[in-house]
Design an enzyme around this catalytic site. Structure first.
Site, PDB file in Angstrom:
ATOM      1  N   GLU A  75       0.829  -1.205   0.000  1.00  0.00           N
ATOM      2  CA  GLU A  75       0.000   0.000   0.000  1.00  0.00           C
ATOM      3  C   GLU A  75       0.865   1.258   0.000  1.00  0.00           C
ATOM      4  O   GLU A  75       1.820   1.374   0.768  1.00  0.00           O
ATOM      5  CB  GLU A  75      -0.914   0.069   1.227  1.00  0.00           C
ATOM      6  CG  GLU A  75      -1.756   1.337   1.237  1.00  0.00           C
ATOM      7  CD  GLU A  75      -2.501   1.611   2.525  1.00  0.00           C
ATOM      8  OE1 GLU A  75      -3.227   2.636   2.572  1.00  0.00           O
ATOM      9  OE2 GLU A  75      -2.369   0.825   3.472  1.00  0.00           O
ATOM     10  N   ASP A 119       9.490   5.264  15.185  1.00  0.00           N
ATOM     11  CA  ASP A 119       9.350   6.702  14.964  1.00  0.00           C
ATOM     12  C   ASP A 119       9.748   7.420  16.246  1.00  0.00           C
ATOM     13  O   ASP A 119       9.202   7.142  17.322  1.00  0.00           O
ATOM     14  CB  ASP A 119       7.892   7.017  14.599  1.00  0.00           C
ATOM     15  CG  ASP A 119       7.644   8.499  14.333  1.00  0.00           C
ATOM     16  OD1 ASP A 119       8.629   9.253  14.221  1.00  0.00           O
ATOM     17  OD2 ASP A 119       6.472   8.898  14.236  1.00  0.00           O
ATOM     18  N   ASP A 170      10.171  11.299  17.657  1.00  0.00           N
ATOM     19  CA  ASP A 170       9.803  12.670  17.334  1.00  0.00           C
ATOM     20  C   ASP A 170      10.390  13.615  18.376  1.00  0.00           C
ATOM     21  O   ASP A 170      10.258  13.393  19.586  1.00  0.00           O
ATOM     22  CB  ASP A 170       8.276  12.807  17.316  1.00  0.00           C
ATOM     23  CG  ASP A 170       7.806  14.059  16.621  1.00  0.00           C
ATOM     24  OD1 ASP A 170       8.436  15.112  16.816  1.00  0.00           O
ATOM     25  OD2 ASP A 170       6.798  13.999  15.885  1.00  0.00           O
TER      26      ASP A 170
END
Length: 347
Positions: free
Chosen positions: A60, A125, A127
């Site tokens: 995807e 991830d 941040d």
């Protein structure tokens, strides 16, 4: 204008001040040039194909287009099909998702139960905004060389753990394009991991817990786990410089956060000393603290300030989308470039 919109507007303004050469109005033209002349379609395809064309065609892709038009469940039969679509639509952002049982673009032709996310890289991830309770140089979406040291430490700690504790070999570290880093673990064993296994790995790698109003976010038990001992060794290499650059111990308001983790008798003694020597450097204050408190306290402080702060949900979900390497971040105009961690020296 609601609170979220105000915050995003302020962040955009801050980013613009840190990237003065970027004019978002020019983004469509810049994207046209980038995707027609510079984007490395061949290498990109080779990565996501993994030697199997069906792996690529069942992947995807999500495109964010102009005016925040969000198009999910894109899939492409070939490298050329991907290139043609990207050149035509010039997406403001590309996200990469899972490998599905059915080509995502054909999901409407099968029963919903037959359309399942089967595999995906193990992703992480980190941040910079998750460090806002401790970093002093920047806040929000703004980043600079000083606060980037938090990312350097996080990469070193996480890369070592993934390679040595889990045996993974193929790690792709990528600058997110805005305020953090992503890690794509591309080993076949990682791609095949079930959701419970991904949850177990991220829980193993999670140490800092609690919201911004919680004082103590790291609690260590003895004997220390070898992975935590390794993280402490990495953190210690950087911590004195970090204390000085971030001014963690420069004044009473800042040193109060660190002293809150120190036993009361030592806390009062150090506070009186530091108040009596207002010109003393933060580095010297840290060295004084180091001589006065037990190892467990020193280690908890360093890890609370340095240990990677992961977005666990990104790692746990097989169907979770993550910004693609090599795409453009529309708010900054920066490319999500791979990071050569060999340039960091010995991890």
């Amino acid at each position: 204008m609601n609170g979220k919109e105000v915050k995003e507007k302020e962040e955009d303004k801050g980013e613009a001040s840190g990237n003065a050469d970027y004019d978002r109005a020019e983004l469509p033209d810049l994207l046209r040039i980038y995707y027609s002349r510079l984007f490395p379609y061949d290498k990109y395809y080779d990565w996501l194909e993994y030697g199997d064309r069906d792996t690529f065609s069942h992947r995807e892709f999500s495109f964010t287009l102009e005016d925040d038009v969000y198009v999910r469940y894109q899939s492409f039969e070939s490298r050329q099909a991907l290139e043609d679509s990207v050149r035509k639509t010039r997406p403001y952002k590309i996200d990469v998702g899972a490998i599905f049982s059915v080509r995502p673009s054909m999901r409407s032709r099968v029963q919903q139960a037959s359309f399942k996310a089967l595999r995906k890289e193990l992703v992480f991830d980190i941040d910079m905004t998750d460090y806002d309770d401790i970093r002093t140089c920047c806040q929000g979406a703004n980043i600079c060389g000083k606060c980037w040291k938090f990312m350097t430490i996080a990469i070193r700690i996480l890369d070592r753990a993934l390679r040595e504790d889990f045996g993974f070999l193929h790690l792709l570290w990528v600058y997110s394009g805005r305020r953090g880093v992503h890690c794509w673990v591309c080993d076949e064993e990682a791609i095949q991991l079930s959701q419970p296994a991904r949850c177990a790995i991220v829980e193993y790698l999670t140490l800092v817990q609690g919201g911004e109003h919680q004082t103590r976010k790291v609690r260590l038990r003895t004997p220390l786990h070898p992975s935590i001992s390794s993280a402490i060794k990495i953190a210690r290499r950087y911590f004195e410089d970090l204390v000085e650059e971030q001014g963690f111990l420069d004044d009473a308001e800042r040193w109060g956060k660190m002293l809150a983790l120190v036993p009361e008798t030592k806390r009062k003694m150090l506070q009186q000393e530091w108040e009596g020597r207002p010109r003393e450097s933060g580095r010297d204050r840290w060295r004084r603290l180091w001589t006065e408190v037990q190892d467990v306290t020193k280690n908890e402080i360093m890890l609370q300030w340095c240990y990677p702060r992961l977005d666990a949900n990104v790692t746990k979900g097989i169907n979770h989308l993550l910004k693609s390497p090599l795409c453009v971040h529309p708010k900054t105009g920066r490319i999500c470039v791979p990071i050569n961690i060999l340039g960091f020296g010995h991890i």
